[in-house]
Write a protein that holds these residues in place. Structure first.
Motif, PDB file in Angstrom:
ATOM      1  N   ARG A  55      -4.548  27.812  45.252  1.00 40.29           N
ATOM      2  CA  ARG A  55      -3.644  28.043  46.371  1.00 40.29           C
ATOM      3  C   ARG A  55      -2.277  28.612  46.016  1.00 40.29           C
ATOM      4  NH1 ARG A  55      -7.030  24.044  47.395  1.00 40.29           N
ATOM      5  NH2 ARG A  55      -7.775  23.728  49.517  1.00 40.29           N
ATOM      6  N   PRO A  57       0.682  30.414  43.051  1.00 39.60           N
ATOM      7  CA  PRO A  57       0.735  31.286  41.872  1.00 39.60           C
ATOM      8  C   PRO A  57       0.494  30.480  40.592  1.00 39.60           C
ATOM      9  CG  PRO A  57       2.582  31.746  43.333  1.00 39.60           C
ATOM     10  CD  PRO A  57       1.898  30.516  43.866  1.00 39.60           C
ATOM     11  N   LEU A 128      -5.691  37.220  35.745  1.00 38.50           N
ATOM     12  CA  LEU A 128      -4.901  37.001  36.958  1.00 38.50           C
ATOM     13  C   LEU A 128      -5.502  37.747  38.148  1.00 38.50           C
ATOM     14  CD1 LEU A 128      -1.285  37.142  35.508  1.00 38.50           C
ATOM     15  CD2 LEU A 128      -2.569  35.131  36.252  1.00 38.50           C
ATOM     16  N   GLU A 129      -6.030  38.922  37.887  1.00 37.82           N
ATOM     17  CA  GLU A 129      -6.651  39.690  38.969  1.00 37.82           C
ATOM     18  C   GLU A 129      -7.933  39.010  39.452  1.00 37.82           C
ATOM     19  OE1 GLU A 129      -6.919  43.528  37.098  1.00 37.82           O
ATOM     20  OE2 GLU A 129      -5.013  44.161  37.956  1.00 37.82           O
ATOM     21  N   LEU A 131      -8.499  35.795  39.262  1.00 37.15           N
ATOM     22  CA  LEU A 131      -8.014  34.624  39.982  1.00 37.15           C
ATOM     23  C   LEU A 131      -7.614  35.005  41.408  1.00 37.15           C
ATOM     24  CD1 LEU A 131      -7.302  31.626  39.948  1.00 37.15           C
ATOM     25  CD2 LEU A 131      -5.073  32.260  39.024  1.00 37.15           C
ATOM     26  N   ASP A 132      -6.975  36.145  41.552  1.00 36.13           N
ATOM     27  CA  ASP A 132      -6.600  36.628  42.885  1.00 36.13           C
ATOM     28  C   ASP A 132      -7.846  36.879  43.740  1.00 36.13           C
ATOM     29  OD1 ASP A 132      -4.659  37.560  44.843  1.00 36.13           O
ATOM     30  OD2 ASP A 132      -5.464  39.562  44.430  1.00 36.13           O
ATOM     31  N   LEU A 133      -8.892  37.423  43.126  1.00 38.93           N
ATOM     32  CA  LEU A 133     -10.135  37.652  43.864  1.00 38.93           C
ATOM     33  C   LEU A 133     -10.773  36.327  44.282  1.00 38.93           C
ATOM     34  CD1 LEU A 133     -11.747  40.584  41.836  1.00 38.93           C
ATOM     35  CD2 LEU A 133     -10.619  40.702  44.067  1.00 38.93           C
ATOM     36  N   ARG A 135      -9.256  33.648  44.956  1.00 35.88           N
ATOM     37  CA  ARG A 135      -8.453  33.116  46.070  1.00 35.88           C
ATOM     38  C   ARG A 135      -8.814  33.766  47.402  1.00 35.88           C
ATOM     39  NH1 ARG A 135      -2.880  33.098  43.027  1.00 35.88           N
ATOM     40  NH2 ARG A 135      -2.972  31.033  42.115  1.00 35.88           N
ATOM     41  N   ARG A 136      -9.451  34.919  47.362  1.00 41.21           N
ATOM     42  CA  ARG A 136      -9.874  35.594  48.600  1.00 41.21           C
ATOM     43  C   ARG A 136     -11.190  35.029  49.135  1.00 41.21           C
ATOM     44  NH1 ARG A 136      -9.093  41.897  46.890  1.00 41.21           N
ATOM     45  NH2 ARG A 136      -7.051  41.640  45.912  1.00 41.21           N
ATOM     46  N   ARG A 142     -13.768  28.433  46.915  1.00 36.79           N
ATOM     47  CA  ARG A 142     -12.567  28.627  46.098  1.00 36.79           C
ATOM     48  C   ARG A 142     -12.346  27.484  45.099  1.00 36.79           C
ATOM     49  NH1 ARG A 142      -7.782  28.991  49.881  1.00 36.79           N
ATOM     50  NH2 ARG A 142      -9.321  30.204  50.966  1.00 36.79           N
TER      51      ARG A 142
END
Length: 193
Positions: A55, A57, A128-129, A131-133, A135-136, A142
């Motif tokens: 959830r 950063p 990190l990218e 992880l961002d995916l 989170r989507r 998730r």
């Protein structure tokens, strides 16, 4: 009887010693035993970290883990059902993540930003990218995905920590991985600039 049988299938497979040991630690911690609370921290820090990482950063997650446990320590005496500790702690973590976004973030001096950028360069950009995916993904996928891929928990550990059945965890991980592969295959952002 049928309802009891269905309910027992939904509960994670935990042995009586695991349950009673956690209950004893929770009771002792509520009575002020800091060593017992420390053991609860050791047992549940990965769960809390995974919930937060899904959830907030990544650079904020570690500090927020400590915030969650400090909050839990202050509120522990108000916990009515010792057996509810795991879910109660997870709820505190989820609420803390929401609070993180409600707070206005103070501006950071330029010197602090430079330190942060240096640390960020040390972190693998692709991770990190991804992880961002993650989170989507839908909420149901998730947390199990973060707990598996980032925290390194096994399916049974995730089931035990979250209160989901082992079958639910397995299905959520499988579906989450399929969705993540699709996002990665569609050029979901990893490695693309």
């Amino acid at each position: 009887m049928h309802r009891e049988n269905a309910r027992s299938k939904m509960m994670p497979a935990m042995t009586a010693p695991e349950i009673s040991e956690d209950d004893g630690l929770v009771r002792a911690a509520a009575a002020g035993d800091r060593a017992a609370f420390g053991e609860l921290y050791v047992r549940y820090a990965r769960l809390v970290h995974g919930i937060l990482l899904a959830r907030v950063p990544p650079e904020e997650a570690d500090d927020l883990v400590h915030d969650v446990f400090l909050s839990a320590m202050r509120q522990l005496r108000g916990l009515r059902t010792v057996a509810a500790f795991r879910g109660w702690l997870a709820a505190i973590a989820r609420n803390r993540a929401m609070d993180y976004f409600r707070q206005t973030r103070p501006s950071v001096p330029l010197e602090e930003n430079m330190k942060h950028e240096s640390r960020a360069r040390d972190t693998t950009l692709e991770a990190l990218e991804v992880l961002d995916l993650i989170r989507r993904l839908p909420e149901a996928y998730r947390e199990p995905m973060i707990l598996r891929l980032v925290e390194g928990m096994t399916g049974p550990e995730i089931a035990q920590q979250t209160g989901l059945t082992a079958d639910s965890v397995r299905v959520n991980l499988c579906r989450g991985m399929k969705m993540l592969r699709r996002l990665l295959g569609d050029g979901g952002g990893v490695g693309q600039r």
